[in-house]
Design a protein around this motif. Structure first.
Motif, PDB file in Angstrom:
ATOM      1  N   ASP A  84      14.058   1.276  -4.070  1.00 26.73           N
ATOM      2  CA  ASP A  84      14.890   0.315  -4.801  1.00 26.73           C
ATOM      3  C   ASP A  84      14.062  -0.653  -5.646  1.00 26.73           C
ATOM      4  O   ASP A  84      14.614  -1.360  -6.494  1.00 26.73           O
ATOM      5  N   TYR A  85      12.764  -0.720  -5.385  1.00 20.10           N
ATOM      6  CA  TYR A  85      11.877  -1.608  -6.148  1.00 20.10           C
ATOM      7  C   TYR A  85      10.664  -0.815  -6.617  1.00 20.10           C
ATOM      8  O   TYR A  85      10.229   0.144  -5.962  1.00 20.10           O
ATOM      9  N   ASP A  86      10.084  -1.273  -7.744  1.00 11.91           N
ATOM     10  CA  ASP A  86       8.883  -0.632  -8.285  1.00 11.91           C
ATOM     11  C   ASP A  86       7.604  -1.368  -7.906  1.00 11.91           C
ATOM     12  O   ASP A  86       6.555  -0.753  -7.732  1.00 11.91           O
ATOM     13  N   ILE A  87       7.706  -2.697  -7.803  1.00 13.96           N
ATOM     14  CA  ILE A  87       6.518  -3.527  -7.586  1.00 13.96           C
ATOM     15  C   ILE A  87       6.823  -4.575  -6.509  1.00 13.96           C
ATOM     16  O   ILE A  87       7.866  -5.223  -6.535  1.00 13.96           O
ATOM     17  N   ILE A  88       5.892  -4.729  -5.567  1.00 12.09           N
ATOM     18  CA  ILE A  88       5.915  -5.865  -4.643  1.00 12.09           C
ATOM     19  C   ILE A  88       4.832  -6.831  -5.081  1.00 12.09           C
ATOM     20  O   ILE A  88       3.682  -6.428  -5.313  1.00 12.09           O
ATOM     21  N   VAL A  89       5.168  -8.107  -5.196  1.00  9.80           N
ATOM     22  CA  VAL A  89       4.158  -9.149  -5.362  1.00  9.80           C
ATOM     23  C   VAL A  89       4.334 -10.119  -4.202  1.00  9.80           C
ATOM     24  O   VAL A  89       5.450 -10.572  -3.923  1.00  9.80           O
ATOM     25  N   GLY A  90       3.236 -10.407  -3.484  1.00  9.91           N
ATOM     26  CA  GLY A  90       3.386 -11.254  -2.313  1.00  9.91           C
ATOM     27  C   GLY A  90       2.074 -11.804  -1.814  1.00  9.91           C
ATOM     28  O   GLY A  90       1.001 -11.532  -2.358  1.00  9.91           O
ATOM     29  N   THR A  91       2.196 -12.616  -0.769  1.00  4.33           N
ATOM     30  CA  THR A  91       1.029 -13.217  -0.117  1.00  4.33           C
ATOM     31  C   THR A  91       0.428 -12.194   0.845  1.00  4.33           C
ATOM     32  O   THR A  91       0.744 -11.005   0.783  1.00  4.33           O
ATOM     33  N   GLN A  92      -0.398 -12.655   1.774  1.00  5.18           N
ATOM     34  CA  GLN A  92      -1.136 -11.717   2.621  1.00  5.18           C
ATOM     35  C   GLN A  92      -0.232 -10.866   3.512  1.00  5.18           C
ATOM     36  O   GLN A  92      -0.690  -9.905   4.115  1.00  5.18           O
ATOM     37  N   MET A  93       1.058 -11.193   3.592  1.00  4.60           N
ATOM     38  CA  MET A  93       1.953 -10.346   4.380  1.00  4.60           C
ATOM     39  C   MET A  93       2.118  -8.958   3.767  1.00  4.60           C
ATOM     40  O   MET A  93       2.617  -8.047   4.433  1.00  4.60           O
ATOM     41  N   VAL A  94       1.687  -8.765   2.507  1.00  2.00           N
ATOM     42  CA  VAL A  94       1.752  -7.420   1.914  1.00  2.00           C
ATOM     43  C   VAL A  94       0.419  -6.690   2.028  1.00  2.00           C
ATOM     44  O   VAL A  94       0.287  -5.549   1.577  1.00  2.00           O
ATOM     45  N   ALA A  95      -0.587  -7.355   2.645  1.00  2.00           N
ATOM     46  CA  ALA A  95      -1.938  -6.802   2.614  1.00  2.00           C
ATOM     47  C   ALA A  95      -2.223  -5.822   3.740  1.00  2.00           C
ATOM     48  O   ALA A  95      -3.139  -5.019   3.632  1.00  2.00           O
ATOM     49  N   LYS A  96      -1.448  -5.905   4.835  1.00  2.00           N
ATOM     50  CA  LYS A  96      -1.823  -5.119   6.014  1.00  2.00           C
ATOM     51  C   LYS A  96      -0.621  -4.443   6.630  1.00  2.00           C
ATOM     52  O   LYS A  96       0.508  -4.921   6.536  1.00  2.00           O
ATOM     53  N   GLY A  97      -0.886  -3.320   7.269  1.00  2.00           N
ATOM     54  CA  GLY A  97       0.124  -2.665   8.081  1.00  2.00           C
ATOM     55  C   GLY A  97       1.165  -1.865   7.324  1.00  2.00           C
ATOM     56  O   GLY A  97       1.955  -1.160   7.945  1.00  2.00           O
ATOM     57  N   LEU A  98       1.215  -1.979   5.995  1.00  2.00           N
ATOM     58  CA  LEU A  98       2.237  -1.260   5.227  1.00  2.00           C
ATOM     59  C   LEU A  98       1.739   0.145   4.899  1.00  2.00           C
ATOM     60  O   LEU A  98       0.584   0.331   4.504  1.00  2.00           O
ATOM     61  N   ASP A  99       2.636   1.114   5.041  1.00  2.00           N
ATOM     62  CA  ASP A  99       2.261   2.511   4.807  1.00  2.00           C
ATOM     63  C   ASP A  99       3.369   3.171   3.996  1.00  2.00           C
ATOM     64  O   ASP A  99       4.364   3.657   4.537  1.00  2.00           O
ATOM     65  N   PHE A 100       3.200   3.162   2.661  1.00  2.00           N
ATOM     66  CA  PHE A 100       4.188   3.766   1.759  1.00  2.00           C
ATOM     67  C   PHE A 100       3.501   4.848   0.938  1.00  2.00           C
ATOM     68  O   PHE A 100       2.545   4.574   0.201  1.00  2.00           O
ATOM     69  N   ALA A 101       3.998   6.070   1.055  1.00  2.00           N
ATOM     70  CA  ALA A 101       3.347   7.218   0.411  1.00  2.00           C
ATOM     71  C   ALA A 101       3.370   7.118  -1.108  1.00  2.00           C
ATOM     72  O   ALA A 101       2.494   7.665  -1.787  1.00  2.00           O
ATOM     73  N   ASN A 102       4.369   6.409  -1.674  1.00  2.00           N
ATOM     74  CA  ASN A 102       4.508   6.358  -3.129  1.00  2.00           C
ATOM     75  C   ASN A 102       3.738   5.203  -3.768  1.00  2.00           C
ATOM     76  O   ASN A 102       3.780   5.026  -4.970  1.00  2.00           O
ATOM     77  N   VAL A 103       3.028   4.397  -2.966  1.00  2.00           N
ATOM     78  CA  VAL A 103       2.221   3.309  -3.519  1.00  2.00           C
ATOM     79  C   VAL A 103       0.867   3.874  -3.939  1.00  2.00           C
ATOM     80  O   VAL A 103       0.078   4.310  -3.107  1.00  2.00           O
ATOM     81  N   THR A 104       0.612   3.855  -5.243  1.00  2.00           N
ATOM     82  CA  THR A 104      -0.651   4.403  -5.751  1.00  2.00           C
ATOM     83  C   THR A 104      -1.474   3.365  -6.504  1.00  2.00           C
ATOM     84  O   THR A 104      -2.530   3.691  -7.032  1.00  2.00           O
ATOM     85  N   LEU A 105      -0.980   2.115  -6.560  1.00  2.00           N
ATOM     86  CA  LEU A 105      -1.728   1.060  -7.250  1.00  2.00           C
ATOM     87  C   LEU A 105      -1.629  -0.232  -6.454  1.00  2.00           C
ATOM     88  O   LEU A 105      -0.544  -0.637  -6.034  1.00  2.00           O
ATOM     89  N   VAL A 106      -2.782  -0.857  -6.255  1.00  2.00           N
ATOM     90  CA  VAL A 106      -2.855  -2.188  -5.643  1.00  2.00           C
ATOM     91  C   VAL A 106      -3.611  -3.101  -6.587  1.00  2.00           C
ATOM     92  O   VAL A 106      -4.648  -2.707  -7.144  1.00  2.00           O
ATOM     93  N   GLY A 107      -3.079  -4.298  -6.803  1.00  2.00           N
ATOM     94  CA  GLY A 107      -3.770  -5.291  -7.619  1.00  2.00           C
ATOM     95  C   GLY A 107      -3.990  -6.568  -6.830  1.00  2.00           C
ATOM     96  O   GLY A 107      -3.062  -7.082  -6.195  1.00  2.00           O
ATOM     97  N   VAL A 108      -5.211  -7.066  -6.830  1.00  2.00           N
ATOM     98  CA  VAL A 108      -5.523  -8.365  -6.223  1.00  2.00           C
ATOM     99  C   VAL A 108      -5.653  -9.356  -7.366  1.00  2.00           C
ATOM    100  O   VAL A 108      -6.585  -9.275  -8.173  1.00  2.00           O
ATOM    101  N   LEU A 109      -4.703 -10.301  -7.457  1.00  2.00           N
ATOM    102  CA  LEU A 109      -4.637 -11.156  -8.644  1.00  2.00           C
ATOM    103  C   LEU A 109      -5.693 -12.253  -8.650  1.00  2.00           C
ATOM    104  O   LEU A 109      -6.063 -12.735  -9.713  1.00  2.00           O
ATOM    105  N   SER A 110      -6.154 -12.665  -7.476  1.00  2.00           N
ATOM    106  CA  SER A 110      -7.207 -13.685  -7.418  1.00  2.00           C
ATOM    107  C   SER A 110      -8.015 -13.466  -6.156  1.00  2.00           C
ATOM    108  O   SER A 110      -7.588 -13.863  -5.064  1.00  2.00           O
TER     109      SER A 110
END
Length: 812
Positions: free
Chosen positions: A608-634
């Motif tokens: 239902d979504y294309d992009i997640i933007v979030g704090t460190q709660m998105v950094a660990k433990g998530l396992d999504f097969a369709n995620v092929t790009l990660v960006g660290v903004l700072s």
């Protein structure tokens, strides 16, 4: 002659400096066991308090002891192991006995001891005694039903309200009583069953139908009976009134995951050669009753599959399992995984549940109806009596350390419990803490590595984007050119992206261009953050907020400017750059609702979504097969703090978030944005090179005598007046110097002079600290305990709280 019994009781609300196991008399005829709660008279006024029985022993002089007032539990709540744990927690973490007891019990089960008043004579008798208007009002109120002291004082609303109550008590008009009330009651449902009566000829047609249903199924809830029979509650009521049936209450458990109860048919997990080797090694350690092991594997290497396979062996042995994750945000996928496999055998412990749900999950474990607990830090206290395995996932996380009394670390509690049960403690991580890796390499723990990703998945390709160059080229947005292009490409391919910005809000601080002052919280020495959603400046420490304005509170010029970027601003810019993209923001502001985190992640997993933007709660433990790009903004935010663990935390965060990419069949990539691209931590995280990072970090720790080569003890001081808090820290330093020199001169330690905390003022309280570099052994804890007791007993610093925190995850 009957032998009198004395009981040792941990009493609630006792200060550490006078806390002990208080001795009371168990009155003849009253039954109580160790691990049960009691009501006891305490202090010179004999006010009633709650307590926990820690021991029983014969009593030679019963006339010297106060008797227990009441026993509050029919059966003990704590086991013998848990009583030992209470004593261990008090000795190790400088807390009271009852503070330790509360850790082991769900909040909903706690009693509140309240003072109630009842009318001792009739209302007419009382009114004949010539009462004042206030006294007549109070008697009138109590003639209806008993009332709490607080309610009566609020009703009277006068300065002499207490004296009115005392006068009426002394005259025998009203009587004071104490009541113990549970914070949360047991959940029950109304049930119906037949009585021993067969002749149903006198029943109406509908009553006869109900009678026949009950004859065939026995007992059933009244709600279900009415629903399936299509009748109102008046029909079973009539059946009960005629003596054909009876009502009773049946306890039921409030289960927030009721819809996820049925386990699915599971295929045998196929382990890779690396996983099979790790599993067999861990199984051998478990069979031998070994204490601790480290399962170290790169992100996506399948650590979960290994410990799930191990759990099956433990459950097959009839033993129980605790699986801990560091925070609620990592719980949903773990819980779903365990429910799919084990169904109702799983109980869940975390603070996102209501008090009633937490209580009922605890009771399911206590009653043997669940043999697996999944949860956050508090899950380590799950009341299992045959524990076989404790798994700590992401064991390096700071959230496993409590920041309030008792300041325990879940890893230490897990070690204690595993040693008691001869169980295995399994520490899992792609970026283990430096201390854990050191202990594994020196033989204290066994290490079981998983150096490759599971199956065909590969580690992502990582690019470091220099934001200095972006600024020179005129790019003032949160996103580098490389990240914009990568997001565009991902959207075109229908693949998903995760963006990390570890700052919530819109702008991170506000500054006056005229006087240069940063707009700060009046209660805390911290800058305010601008939130666009409510157009307010907010403090992320105490919650203070004011409407955002351009007017400076210091010089009153309209020159306040907002700078810095948070997740709200990143979300807005994403929507402007990619209007077609469906963007999901995940931070504590957007996940306040109950189970909102789980619901939003489910939507993301469903596409239902294309992009997640979030704090460190998105950094660990998530396992999504369709995620092929990660960006660290700072990437620079966590690198340059005052704590010696800053490098470790930054490496961990970057490595973990990069590891969210490319976990399926498609190749993943990551882009790390930084103003310091030459920084070694960023370079090593980009290369996912934990081994090199550890080698460099352990040399630094050895040279500086930091953990694991020494322990840190932080002595904190908190109070309302800064001068008094500062003087208190200096006074404690003198006490330490004198006691250490006189009686503990053989203890090796280095002490840093007291200093203000990094955030000196928090919620209108000032904070100072002194640091001790030492070896945390029994002798040191004995010395610190004596110092805290001596300091707390000095009345000149009665308004200052002193506490000890062993190996804190960060300075104050």
């Amino acid at each position: 002659m009957e032998q009198n019994t004395a009981v040792g009781v941990a009493v609630e609300n006792t200060a550490y400096h006078f806390d002990k196991e208080f001795t009371y008399l168990l009155p003849p005829g009253m039954q109580a066991e160790v691990g049960s709660r009691v009501m006891v008279p305490f202090g010179s006024g004999n006010r009633k308090r709650q307590g926990m029985i820690l021991s029983l022993q014969p009593c030679e002089q019963p006339e010297l002891l106060k008797p227990i007032t009441a026993v509050l539990d029919k059966t003990p709540l704590l086991t013998a192991e848990q009583i030992l744990l209470v004593r261990w927690l008090k000795e190790r973490y400088f807390c009271s006995f009852f503070d330790a007891v509360k850790l082991l019990l769900p909040a909903g089960i706690n009693f509140k001891i309240s003072t109630q008043y009842v009318l001792a004579v009739s209302k007419s008798e009382a009114f004949d005694l010539g009462l004042t208007d206030s006294e007549r009002l109070l008697v009138e109120r109590l003639s209806q039903k008993p009332a709490d002291e607080d309610a009566l004082l609020q009703m009277l609303d006068c300065k002499n309200a207490i004296s009115i109550l005392e006068r009426l008590c002394s005259n025998g008009i009203i009587r004071r009583e104490n009541a113990a009330n549970r914070r949360v009651g047991d959940a029950t449902r109304k049930m119906i069953r037949l009585c021993e009566k067969d002749n149903s000829d006198s029943l109406s047609q509908k009553q006869k139908e109900i009678f026949d249903i009950l004859q065939s199924i026995g007992s059933v809830s009244v709600k279900e009976l009415c629903y399936f029979a299509g009748v109102t509650v008046s029909v079973p009521d009539a059946l009960v009134k005629k003596g054909f049936a009876s009502y009773y209450e049946e306890e039921q458990y409030r289960n927030p995951y009721e819809k996820a109860q049925e386990p699915e048919q599971q295929c045998e997990v196929s382990l890779s050669c690396e996983q099979q080797e790790a599993y067999e090694g861990l199984l051998g350690r478990y069979r031998s009753g070994a204490a601790a092991s480290l399962l170290y594997g790169v992100t996506g290497s399948g650590k979960t599959q290994v410990y799930m396979r191990l759990i099956e062996d433990v459950i097959a042995d009839g033993r129980c399992v605790i699986v801990m994750v560091p925070e609620i945000s990592l719980t949903p996928q773990t819980v779903a995984l365990f429910h799919q496999r084990y169904g109702k055998q799983v109980a869940v412990f975390h603070s996102g549940l209501s008090l009633g749900e937490r209580l009922d999950e605890w009771k399911r474990v206590k009653n043997g109806q669940a043999n697996i607990v999944v949860g956050t830090r508090s899950a380590v206290f799950a009341p299992f009596e045959n524990l076989g395995l404790i798994v700590m996932d992401e064991e390096q996380e700071s959230t496993y350390k409590s920041e309030s009394t008792p300041r325990y670390h879940a890893r230490d509690v897990a070690k204690f419990r595993c040693a008691h049960h001869k169980a295995l403690l399994l520490l899992c991580s792609a970026t283990p803490s430096v201390e854990t890796t050191y202990f594994a390499q020196t033989g204290r723990y066994s290490m079981h590595p998983l150096p490759s990703r599971y199956g065909t998945a590969q580690l992502p390709l990582v690019t470091i984007a220099d934001m200095n160059q972006e600024a020179l080229s005129g790019n003032t947005s949160v996103f580098s050119t490389a990240l914009k292009e990568a997001l565009t490409e991902n959207l075109a391919k229908g693949e998903q992206s995760i963006l990390l910005l570890n700052r919530r809000g819109y702008h991170t601080f506000a500054t006056c261009k005229s006087c240069g002052e940063v707009v700060s919280c009046p209660n805390c020495s911290i800058s305010l953050t601008y939130h666009a959603a409510n157009h307010r400046l907010m403090c992320h420490y105490c919650g203070y907020s004011v409407p955002a304005t351009r007017r400076c509170p210091t010089c009153e010029q309209d020159e306040v400017r907002f700078t810095g970027a948070g997740t709200q601003r990143a979300e807005e810019q994403l929507s402007q750059l990619f209007p077609q993209a469906r963007v999901l923001r995940l931070d504590t502001d957007s996940t306040m609702g109950r189970f909102s985190y789980e619901k939003k992640l489910r939507c993301f997993e469903n596409g239902d979504y294309d992009i997640i933007v979030g704090t460190q709660m998105v950094a660990k433990g998530l396992d999504f097969a369709n995620v092929t790009l990660v960006g660290v903004l700072s990437a620079d935010q966590s690198l340059y703090g005052d704590d010696f663990r800053c490098s470790e935390r930054s490496f961990d965060l970057l490595t973990q978030v990069v590891g969210r990419s490319g976990r399926g069949e498609r190749c993943g990539r990551a882009i790390i944005q930084t103003f310091t691209p030459e920084n070694r931590v960023i370079r090593l995280a980009a290369e996912q090179d934990y081994a090199t990072f550890y080698r460099e970090e352990i040399q630094f720790r050895r040279a500086m005598l930091y953990p694991p080569f020494a322990d840190f003890v932080l002595i904190g001081f908190v109070g309302l007046r800064e001068e008094q808090v500062c003087n208190a820290s200096l006074y404690f330093m003198d006490l330490l110097r004198n006691l250490a020199g006189a009686e503990y001169s053989n203890l090796p330690m280095r002490v840093l002079d007291p200093s203000p905390a990094v955030v000196t003022k928090l919620s209108n309280k000032y904070r100072y600290q002194l640091l001790i570099k030492c070896r945390n052994d029994k002798k040191l804890r004995e010395m610190l305990s004596r110092l805290i007791i001596q300091f707390s007993a000095d009345r000149q610093f009665s308004q200052v709280t002193a506490f000890a925190d062993t190996n804190p995850m960060s300075a104050l």
